[in-house]
Design an enzyme around this catalytic site. Structure first.
Site, PDB file in Angstrom:
ATOM      1  N   ALA A  74      39.463 -32.971 -10.784  1.00 14.23           N
ATOM      2  CA  ALA A  74      40.725 -32.343 -11.178  1.00 14.23           C
ATOM      3  C   ALA A  74      40.920 -31.017 -10.463  1.00 14.23           C
ATOM      4  CB  ALA A  74      40.765 -32.157 -12.689  1.00 14.23           C
ATOM      5  N   LYS A  97      41.446 -51.639  -3.847  1.00 13.10           N
ATOM      6  CA  LYS A  97      41.639 -52.172  -5.197  1.00 13.10           C
ATOM      7  C   LYS A  97      43.061 -52.706  -5.324  1.00 13.10           C
ATOM      8  CE  LYS A  97      41.959 -50.635  -9.976  1.00 13.10           C
ATOM      9  NZ  LYS A  97      41.770 -49.566 -10.959  1.00 13.10           N
ATOM     10  N   GLU A 148      42.654 -48.531 -17.692  1.00 11.10           N
ATOM     11  CA  GLU A 148      43.658 -48.770 -16.645  1.00 11.10           C
ATOM     12  C   GLU A 148      43.542 -47.713 -15.540  1.00 11.10           C
ATOM     13  OE1 GLU A 148      45.851 -51.054 -15.881  1.00 11.10           O
ATOM     14  OE2 GLU A 148      45.780 -52.384 -17.617  1.00 11.10           O
TER      15      GLU A 148
HETATM   16  P1  FAD Z   1      34.609 -32.437 -14.669  1.00  9.03           P
HETATM   17  O1  FAD Z   1      34.280 -33.443 -13.640  1.00  9.03           O
HETATM   18  O2  FAD Z   1      33.779 -32.424 -15.906  1.00  9.03           O
HETATM   19  O3  FAD Z   1      34.531 -31.010 -13.980  1.00  9.03           O
HETATM   20  C1  FAD Z   1      34.457 -29.835 -14.731  1.00  9.03           C
HETATM   21  C2  FAD Z   1      34.206 -28.660 -13.809  1.00  9.03           C
HETATM   22  O4  FAD Z   1      34.281 -27.471 -14.574  1.00  9.03           O
HETATM   23  C3  FAD Z   1      32.865 -28.658 -13.102  1.00  9.03           C
HETATM   24  O5  FAD Z   1      33.037 -28.262 -11.773  1.00  9.03           O
HETATM   25  C4  FAD Z   1      32.079 -27.560 -13.832  1.00  9.03           C
HETATM   26  O6  FAD Z   1      31.129 -26.916 -12.996  1.00  9.03           O
HETATM   27  C5  FAD Z   1      33.216 -26.636 -14.218  1.00  9.03           C
HETATM   28  N1  FAD Z   1      32.903 -25.768 -15.357  1.00  9.03           N
HETATM   29  C6  FAD Z   1      32.760 -26.129 -16.654  1.00  9.03           C
HETATM   30  N2  FAD Z   1      32.453 -25.048 -17.399  1.00  9.03           N
HETATM   31  C7  FAD Z   1      32.395 -24.000 -16.541  1.00  9.03           C
HETATM   32  C8  FAD Z   1      32.116 -22.623 -16.681  1.00  9.03           C
HETATM   33  N3  FAD Z   1      31.788 -22.082 -17.857  1.00  9.03           N
HETATM   34  N4  FAD Z   1      32.163 -21.838 -15.591  1.00  9.03           N
HETATM   35  C9  FAD Z   1      32.476 -22.355 -14.371  1.00  9.03           C
HETATM   36  N5  FAD Z   1      32.760 -23.657 -14.175  1.00  9.03           N
HETATM   37  C10 FAD Z   1      32.704 -24.454 -15.246  1.00  9.03           C
HETATM   38  N6  FAD Z   1      39.382 -41.567 -14.198  1.00  9.03           N
HETATM   39  C11 FAD Z   1      39.967 -42.431 -13.359  1.00  9.03           C
HETATM   40  O7  FAD Z   1      41.039 -42.144 -12.828  1.00  9.03           O
HETATM   41  N7  FAD Z   1      39.382 -43.641 -13.094  1.00  9.03           N
HETATM   42  C12 FAD Z   1      38.233 -44.031 -13.688  1.00  9.03           C
HETATM   43  O8  FAD Z   1      37.731 -45.099 -13.392  1.00  9.03           O
HETATM   44  C13 FAD Z   1      37.646 -43.166 -14.636  1.00  9.03           C
HETATM   45  N8  FAD Z   1      36.522 -43.511 -15.314  1.00  9.03           N
HETATM   46  C14 FAD Z   1      36.013 -42.660 -16.253  1.00  9.03           C
HETATM   47  C15 FAD Z   1      34.932 -43.051 -17.040  1.00  9.03           C
HETATM   48  C16 FAD Z   1      34.454 -42.230 -18.041  1.00  9.03           C
HETATM   49  C17 FAD Z   1      33.335 -42.665 -18.923  1.00  9.03           C
HETATM   50  C18 FAD Z   1      34.991 -40.923 -18.204  1.00  9.03           C
HETATM   51  C19 FAD Z   1      34.440 -39.986 -19.237  1.00  9.03           C
HETATM   52  C20 FAD Z   1      36.039 -40.517 -17.413  1.00  9.03           C
HETATM   53  C21 FAD Z   1      36.580 -41.385 -16.455  1.00  9.03           C
HETATM   54  N9  FAD Z   1      37.678 -41.007 -15.695  1.00  9.03           N
HETATM   55  C22 FAD Z   1      38.256 -41.900 -14.844  1.00  9.03           C
HETATM   56  C23 FAD Z   1      38.217 -39.669 -15.799  1.00  9.03           C
HETATM   57  C24 FAD Z   1      37.747 -38.848 -14.588  1.00  9.03           C
HETATM   58  O9  FAD Z   1      36.342 -38.861 -14.531  1.00  9.03           O
HETATM   59  C25 FAD Z   1      38.242 -37.424 -14.691  1.00  9.03           C
HETATM   60  O10 FAD Z   1      39.628 -37.412 -14.929  1.00  9.03           O
HETATM   61  C26 FAD Z   1      37.996 -36.692 -13.393  1.00  9.03           C
HETATM   62  O11 FAD Z   1      36.675 -36.826 -12.984  1.00  9.03           O
HETATM   63  C27 FAD Z   1      38.334 -35.235 -13.555  1.00  9.03           C
HETATM   64  O12 FAD Z   1      37.341 -34.572 -14.304  1.00  9.03           O
HETATM   65  P2  FAD Z   1      37.467 -33.005 -14.412  1.00  9.03           P
HETATM   66  O13 FAD Z   1      37.505 -32.439 -13.044  1.00  9.03           O
HETATM   67  O14 FAD Z   1      38.579 -32.696 -15.321  1.00  9.03           O
HETATM   68  O15 FAD Z   1      36.129 -32.550 -15.178  1.00  9.03           O
END
Ligand code: FAD
Length: 494
Positions: A17, A79, A337
Site C-alpha cells: 500500500a 491471471k 476476489e
Molecule cells: P503491510 O504489508 O502490513 O505493511 C505495513 C507497513 O507499515 C510495513 O512497511 C511496516 O514496516 C510499516 N509499519 C508498521 N508500523 C510501523 C511503525 N510503528 N513505524 C514505521 N513503520 C511501521 N490483497 C490482494 O489484492 N490480493 C490477495 O490475494 C490478497 N491476499 C491476502 C491474504 C491475506 C491472508 C491477507 C491478510 C491479505 C491479503 N491481501 C490481498 C491484502 C494485501 O496483502 C494488502 O492489501 C497489501 O499487502 C497491503 O498491505 P499494507 O501495505 O497495507 O500493510
C-alpha cells in the site's frame, strides 16, 4: 481560518500500500508535492497479497510502468479469473473470469438468452461463452489483439514493493527507515502535525497517509477513528499462509477451494506457489486449519505456515482530519476476489483526482469518504454472496453462512436475479454484470424466468446463435499458446 496548502505528503508504512501511494503521488504530483515514506525494517510487511484484478494493468499504464519489466521483476504469471471449487456444493466448480460472457444486447443481458437456451435443451455452461474462462481452463494465454483477453497478474508481494520503491525513489520520493513511536496532534484542530521516530527525529507534514497495516497507527492509534465490524457477515478471521515449490505448469488463474470451515487459495508464480487457508476461528481451530492446508498442498513446503489474524470490516472514516487510511489500515475484506490491492489503487486515484493542493476542504473529504464507503460495501456484498448462496449443509460453518441474514442490498440483488434474471449495478461499482452473473450462476442461483423480449428471436435462431458463439470462443482460444510458453517469451525472470 485560511486553508493550508498541501505541499508535503507523509506516508507511514512501506508495504504494497505505502509504495503504491508513493508511486502514484510521486509520479502525478512530481515537483509540486514532496513525498516522504517512513517504514521500519523491524516491522515486517504482511507478506501476502499476490493475486490482482485487471485494474492493476490500468494503474501501471497511468504510472507508465513498463508491464513486461514489472512482471519479470516480480516473477509474475497471468491471471484470467478465479476458479471456485466446492462453493455451491461439494464437487462443483466454476470460473469467475475477467471477461465478458456472451454479448450484451439492447434487449437484455446475455444470461436471459443462455437461460432460454437451457429451456430449449442446450446444456452448455455459462462460462463456455467467455473467452477468458475457456482460455483459463485450457491453460493458454497471450497478449494479442484478437482474441484480446482481459487479464491481471499473480506476483511476489515483497518483490513488487521493492520494484515500486525503486520506481518511487527515482521520482524523488524520500524514504526514512525508522519506527514511528509517537504521533503529535494539534491540540486545537486535532490534525496530525508530525510523527516522531524511535531515534528521536520528528517528521512533519501537511497530509498523512496511514499505510501502517493492521496496526493503523495514525487513523486508529492516534485519531481513534473507529471501526465498523462486518464479522457477522464474514466470520473468517484467520489465515495460515505458506509458500510451496511448484508441482506443475503455472495455471493462468487463482484457485479458491472451499473446505469445512473456510477456504484455501493457491496462487502460482513463475518459481513457487503462494498458498493459504482462510478460516473462522469460532468454527475451527488452528490444528484443523493446519491439517487441512497441508493435506491440500501440491508442491513441497517452503517454511512453516504462518498465522495472520484479522477483523473484517472498515474504518468508519477513511479520510479523517488530515489523515487518509489506505491498505490494511483502512479495513479488511478477505482475499476471495483479490480486491485489496485494487482498493489501494482506487483510493490513490480518488486522491489524485481530489488532491487538496490548495488545502483540505471538508466537502471534498466528505465525497472521498462517500465514494470509499460505496466501493467497500459493494465489494463486501459480492464476497458475502459466495458464502451465502450455497447449498452446503455439511458443517456448522456452512449452515451459519447459508442461513445468516445478509445486507438488504445483497438480499435484493439475489432475489432480483433469482426471480427475474436481472442485475442492476451502480455507476461506480467494481463488480459489473459479468461478475455478478458468473458468481450467481456458478453458486447455483439460476433465474426462474428470462426476459420475454428474448422471445422476439425464434427458437431456432437462439440455438444457432448460442452454438455459434460458443464455437467462436473455442476457436479463438485454440489459437493461443500455453501460458508458460508466453511467459517465457514475454517476462520470464531467469
Ligand atoms: P503491510 O504489508 O502490513 O505493511 C505495513 C507497513 O507499515 C510495513 O512497511 C511496516 O514496516 C510499516 N509499519 C508498521 N508500523 C510501523 C511503525 N510503528 N513505524 C514505521 N513503520 C511501521 N490483497 C490482494 O489484492 N490480493 C490477495 O490475494 C490478497 N491476499 C491476502 C491474504 C491475506 C491472508 C491477507 C491478510 C491479505 C491479503 N491481501 C490481498 C491484502 C494485501 O496483502 C494488502 O492489501 C497489501 O499487502 C497491503 O498491505 P499494507 O501495505 O497495507 O500493510
Amino acid at each position: 481560518m485560511p486553508m493550508q496548502p498541501v505541499k508535503h505528503v507523509v506516508i507511514v508504512g512501506g508495504g504494497t500500500a505505502g509504495w503504491l501511494v508513493a508511486a502514484g503521488v510521486g509520479k502525478m504530483y512530481q515537483g509540486r508535492v514532496r513525498v516522504t515514506l517512513i517504514e521500519s525494517d523491524d516491522i515486517p510487511t504482511v507478506g501476502v497479497g499476490e493475486a490482482t484484478i485487471p485494474t492493476m494493468t490500468a494503474y501501471h499504464k497511468l504510472l507508465e510502468i513498463p508491464e513486461a519489466e514489472v512482471l519479470k521483476a516480480t516473477h509474475a504469471t497471468f491471471k484470467l479469473g478465479i476458479n471456485f471449487k466446492n462453493w455451491g456444493e461439494i464437487g462443483e466448480d466454476y470460473m469467475h473470469a475477467f471477461g465478458q460472457v456472451g454479448r450484451v444486447f439492447w434487449a437484455g443481458e446475455f444470461q436471459h438468452f443462455w437461460r432460454r437456451g437451457r429451456e430449449l435443451g442446450l446444456n452448455v455452461s455459462f462460462g463456455d461463452f467467455c473467452l477468458e474462462s475457456v482460455a483459463a481452463k485450457r491453460g493458454v494465454f497471450a497478449i494479442t489483439e484478437n482474441p484480446a483477453l482481459n487479464y491481471a497478474f499473480h506476483l511476489d508481494a515483497g518483490l513488487y514493493a521493492l520494484y515500486l520503491r525503486n520506481f518511487s525513489e527515482a521520482l524523488g520520493v524520500v524514504r526514512h527507515e525508522g519506527k514511528v513511536e509517537h504521533v503529535e496532534l494539534d491540540p486545537n484542530t486535532g490534525d496530525i502535525l508530525g510523527v516522531r521516530l524511535a531515534r528521536g527525529e520528528t517528521i512533519n507534514g501537511d497530509l498523512f497517509i496511514d499505510c501502517s497495516g493492521f496496526r493503523a497507527l495514525l487513523s486508529e492509534g492516534a485519531l481513534k477513528t473507529g471501526y465498523e465490524n462486518w464479522q457477522h457477515w464474514l466470520p473468517c478471521d484467520s489465515a495460515l499462509a505458506v509458500q510451496t515449490g511448484r508441482s506443475g505448469p503455472a495455471v493462468p488463474y487463482t484457485k479458491a477451494t472451499a473446505h469445512g470451515s473456510g477456504w484455501q487459495w493457491q496462487i502460482p508464480l513463475q518459481n513457487r506457489v503462494g498458498n493459504g487457508l482462510v478460516y473462522a476461528s469460532q468454527f475451527a481451530d488452528r490444528e484443523w486449519a493446519d491439517m487441512t492446508l497441508r493435506e491440500n498442498l501440491s508442491g513441497p513446503l517452503r517454511g512453516e505456515p504462518r498465522l495472520i489474524e484479522f477483523v473484517t470490516g472498515r474504518r468508519k472514516l477513511i479520510w479523517n482530519k488530515n489523515c487518509i487510511a489506505m491498505g490494511l489500515a483502512s479495513g479488511f475484506l478477505e482475499p476471495l476476489e483479490s480486491t485489496s490491492i485494487h482498493m489501494v489503487t482506487s483510493a490513490v486515484i480518488r486522491l489524485l483526482r481530489l488532491f487538496p493542493l490548495r488545502g483540505i476542504q471538508p466537502v471534498v473529504v466528505k465525497e472521498f469518504n462517500r465514494q470509499s464507503k460505496e466501493e467497500a460495501e459493494g465489494i463486501r456484498d459480492f464476497i458475502i454472496l459466495h458464502y451465502h448462496a450455497t447449498r452446503r449443509d455439511d458443517t456448522p460453518f456452512w449452515n451459519y453462512v447459508r442461513t445468516m441474514p445478509v445486507p438488504d442490498t445483497l438480499q435484493h440483488r439475489i432475489e432480483m436475479f433469482r426471480e427475474s434474471g436481472m442485475i442492476y449495478v451502480g455507476g461506480d461499482e467494481l463488480f459489473r454484470h459479468n461478475g455478478w452473473s458468473q458468481v450467481m450462476i456458478g453458486q447455483g442461483v439460476i433465474p426462474k424466468i428470462y426476459q420475454p423480449i428474448v422471445d422476439n428471436m425464434p427458437d431456432k435462431e437462439i440455438i444457432e446463435y448460442l452454438n455459434g458463439f460458443k464455437n467462436h470462443v473455442a476457436k479463438s482460444v485454440s489459437t493461443l499458446p500455453p501460458h508458460e510458453q508466453f511467459i517465457k517469451r514475454y517476462c520470464a525472470f531467469e
